[in-house]
Design a protein around this motif. Structure first.
Motif, PDB file in Angstrom:
ATOM      1  N   LEU A   1       0.718  -1.154   0.100  1.00 50.18           N
ATOM      2  CA  LEU A   1      -0.077  -0.081  -0.074  1.00 50.18           C
ATOM      3  C   LEU A   1       0.853   1.119  -0.065  1.00 50.18           C
ATOM      4  CD1 LEU A   1      -2.741  -1.257   2.426  1.00 50.18           C
ATOM      5  CD2 LEU A   1      -3.111  -1.117   0.024  1.00 50.18           C
ATOM      6  N   LYS A   2       1.926   1.196   0.715  1.00 48.80           N
ATOM      7  CA  LYS A   2       2.872   2.405   0.584  1.00 48.80           C
ATOM      8  C   LYS A   2       3.533   2.627  -0.823  1.00 48.80           C
ATOM      9  CE  LYS A   2       6.199   2.551   3.906  1.00 48.80           C
ATOM     10  NZ  LYS A   2       7.169   1.790   4.972  1.00 48.80           N
ATOM     11  N   ALA A   3       3.995   1.590  -1.458  1.00 47.10           N
ATOM     12  CA  ALA A   3       4.261   1.690  -2.760  1.00 47.10           C
ATOM     13  C   ALA A   3       3.279   2.232  -3.553  1.00 47.10           C
ATOM     14  CB  ALA A   3       4.679   0.173  -3.171  1.00 47.10           C
ATOM     15  N   ALA A   4       1.978   1.819  -3.233  1.00 43.83           N
ATOM     16  CA  ALA A   4       0.913   2.353  -4.341  1.00 43.83           C
ATOM     17  C   ALA A   4       0.653   3.826  -4.217  1.00 43.83           C
ATOM     18  CB  ALA A   4      -0.322   1.648  -3.977  1.00 43.83           C
ATOM     19  N   LEU A   5       0.860   4.276  -2.957  1.00 46.15           N
ATOM     20  CA  LEU A   5       0.844   5.787  -2.525  1.00 46.15           C
ATOM     21  C   LEU A   5       1.883   6.705  -3.221  1.00 46.15           C
ATOM     22  CD1 LEU A   5      -0.626   5.472   1.235  1.00 46.15           C
ATOM     23  CD2 LEU A   5      -1.996   6.357  -0.953  1.00 46.15           C
ATOM     24  N   GLU A   6       3.062   6.001  -2.878  1.00 46.63           N
ATOM     25  CA  GLU A   6       4.232   6.716  -3.194  1.00 46.63           C
ATOM     26  C   GLU A   6       4.593   6.695  -4.585  1.00 46.63           C
ATOM     27  OE1 GLU A   6       7.140   4.736  -1.047  1.00 46.63           O
ATOM     28  OE2 GLU A   6       6.670   5.253   0.830  1.00 46.63           O
ATOM     29  N   LYS A   7       4.172   5.936  -5.329  1.00 46.69           N
ATOM     30  CA  LYS A   7       4.181   5.945  -6.903  1.00 46.69           C
ATOM     31  C   LYS A   7       2.982   6.351  -7.453  1.00 46.69           C
ATOM     32  CE  LYS A   7       7.465   1.864  -6.746  1.00 46.69           C
ATOM     33  NZ  LYS A   7       7.710   0.333  -7.144  1.00 46.69           N
ATOM     34  N   LYS A   8       2.170   6.675  -6.888  1.00 46.35           N
ATOM     35  CA  LYS A   8       0.640   7.012  -7.502  1.00 46.35           C
ATOM     36  C   LYS A   8       0.122   5.949  -8.113  1.00 46.35           C
ATOM     37  CE  LYS A   8       2.090  11.756  -6.578  1.00 46.35           C
ATOM     38  NZ  LYS A   8       1.652  11.872  -5.224  1.00 46.35           N
ATOM     39  N   ARG A   9       0.151   4.812  -8.057  1.00 46.78           N
ATOM     40  CA  ARG A   9      -0.559   3.674  -8.662  1.00 46.78           C
ATOM     41  C   ARG A   9      -1.534   3.031  -8.157  1.00 46.78           C
ATOM     42  NH1 ARG A   9       5.105   1.046 -11.433  1.00 46.78           N
ATOM     43  NH2 ARG A   9       5.712   2.686 -12.844  1.00 46.78           N
ATOM     44  N   ILE A  10      -2.868   3.525  -8.113  1.00 44.25           N
ATOM     45  CA  ILE A  10      -3.697   3.048  -7.258  1.00 44.25           C
ATOM     46  C   ILE A  10      -4.650   2.231  -8.132  1.00 44.25           C
ATOM     47  CG2 ILE A  10      -5.733   3.807  -5.571  1.00 44.25           C
ATOM     48  CD1 ILE A  10      -2.974   4.745  -4.724  1.00 44.25           C
ATOM     49  N   ALA A  11      -4.811   1.191  -7.338  1.00 47.95           N
ATOM     50  CA  ALA A  11      -5.894   0.050  -8.339  1.00 47.95           C
ATOM     51  C   ALA A  11      -7.296   0.562  -8.137  1.00 47.95           C
ATOM     52  CB  ALA A  11      -5.912  -1.338  -7.762  1.00 47.95           C
ATOM     53  N   ASN A  12      -8.305   0.016  -8.760  1.00 47.17           N
ATOM     54  CA  ASN A  12      -9.523   0.567  -8.861  1.00 47.17           C
ATOM     55  C   ASN A  12     -10.411  -0.158  -7.517  1.00 47.17           C
ATOM     56  OD1 ASN A  12      -9.487   1.891 -11.161  1.00 47.17           O
ATOM     57  ND2 ASN A  12      -9.570   0.273 -12.416  1.00 47.17           N
ATOM     58  N   ALA A  13      -9.921  -1.225  -7.363  1.00 47.34           N
ATOM     59  CA  ALA A  13     -10.465  -1.993  -6.067  1.00 47.34           C
ATOM     60  C   ALA A  13      -9.441  -3.010  -5.578  1.00 47.34           C
ATOM     61  CB  ALA A  13     -11.577  -2.946  -6.866  1.00 47.34           C
ATOM     62  N   TYR A  14      -9.570  -2.839  -4.060  1.00 51.08           N
ATOM     63  CA  TYR A  14      -8.617  -3.745  -3.325  1.00 51.08           C
ATOM     64  C   TYR A  14      -9.634  -4.677  -2.474  1.00 51.08           C
ATOM     65  CZ  TYR A  14      -4.753  -0.287  -4.292  1.00 51.08           C
ATOM     66  OH  TYR A  14      -4.054   0.499  -4.810  1.00 51.08           O
ATOM     67  N   LEU A  15      -8.935  -6.098  -2.333  1.00 53.36           N
ATOM     68  CA  LEU A  15      -9.450  -6.894  -1.314  1.00 53.36           C
ATOM     69  C   LEU A  15      -8.439  -7.102  -0.061  1.00 53.36           C
ATOM     70  CD1 LEU A  15     -11.677  -9.065  -0.572  1.00 53.36           C
ATOM     71  CD2 LEU A  15     -10.081 -10.763  -1.827  1.00 53.36           C
TER      72      LEU A  15
END
Length: 293
Positions: free
Chosen positions: A24-38
């Motif tokens: 999740l940190k990597a997603a925020l830092e790289k601004k690569r956010i998925a449309n949906a998470y489980l």
């Protein structure tokens, strides 16, 4: 603050979930956010807390923010919709948390219903006020009924509308077509030291010392690495009258009359929920004894 440090403080109160947090940190830092998470894993191990912190990061560009945090934790942020299973009573929906708080008894199981998915669609149809996208968290997604499940699938097929976080401890019960649209984040059970750290970090609000109950291996076994479950089991354990424990632990030495007398006293003293919990405790007690643990 450096970019790689943005989300470091954001998740600092989440304990024992380094793999999930790193993703999740990597997603925020790289601004690569998925449309949906489980968010998949047992209850009481940090899934909900992590979802709150992740939402905070989504709204505030990866930075922690006390004001936003307070509103999110109260489920009172305009760009966050929190959905949980509901009961139906006299035509009205009662959420699972409301039912627990008000001690509402219902023989049916709570469900996520079609009306709630329609609420999601309406929410996503409005422009977010502070965040770039609206955010929907669905708790206990495995409790969704068939009509709601089909409606949710159609909503997930419209990724531009918002970001979804689905929380589940039984992902195998969810439609595969829904699962296929989610990035799975796995949460693991905590070890004993991590469980103790959770209790120590709660500013004294939860006063449980693992070392003081280490002799009661049944509770540790029942909790199975879940601080949330440990609290529930401790509460149940403390609510059992002290006079029962010596009799329960000596049950293998009882003659039939003693066993019947104990069963009668339990039935007359404890409510059904306590009796069911006590059965689980007894099963753990004998399993530990037989295996010399």
């Amino acid at each position: 603050m450096k970019e790689e440090e943005l989300s470091k403080n954001l998740f600092q109160d989440v304990i024992g979930q380094s793999a999930a947090i790193n993703l999740l940190k990597a997603a925020l830092e790289k601004k690569r956010i998925a449309n949906a998470y489980l968010f998949a894993g047992a209850e009481g191990i940090g899934r909900k807390l992590t979802s709150l912190r992740f939402v905070e990061g989504l709204i505030n560009e990866g930075y922690p923010n006390p004001s936003i945090r307070r509103r999110i934790e109260k489920h009172n942020h305009p760009d966050l919709l929190w959905i949980e299973p509901t009961y139906k009573n006299q035509g009205k929906l009662i959420t699972k948390s409301q039912a627990i708080h008000n001690k509402f008894n219902n023989r049916s199981l709570p469900q996520i219903r079609l009306e709630q998915i329609k609420e999601i669609k309406k929410f996503l149809g409005e422009k977010p006020l502070e965040a770039k996208l609206s955010i929907v968290i669905i708790e206990d997604i495995e409790a969704i009924n068939e009509s709601a499940s089909n409606a949710l699938l159609k909503t997930l097929e419209e990724p531009s509308n918002g970001i979804f976080i689905l929380i589940s401890n039984r992902p195998e019960l969810i439609l595969k077509t829904i699962l296929s649209r989610c990035q799975k984040i796995t949460f693991n059970r905590l070890n004993r030291e991590e469980v103790q750290k959770v209790f120590n970090s709660n500013n004294g609000s939860i006063k449980i010392d693992i070392t003081t109950i280490s002799k009661n291996k049944e509770l540790l076994s029942l909790a199975n690495g879940s601080p949330g479950d440990m609290i529930k089991h401790m509460e149940n354990w403390q609510n059992i009258p002290n006079e029962f424990w010596p009799r329960l632990k000596a049950i293998t030495n009882h003659n039939p009359i003693d066993s019947l007398s104990l069963a009668k006293d339990i039935a007359e003293t404890l409510d059904l929920e306590q009796q069911i919990w006590l059965i689980s405790w007894i099963q753990q007690h004998f399993w530990i004894q037989e295996n010399n643990l």
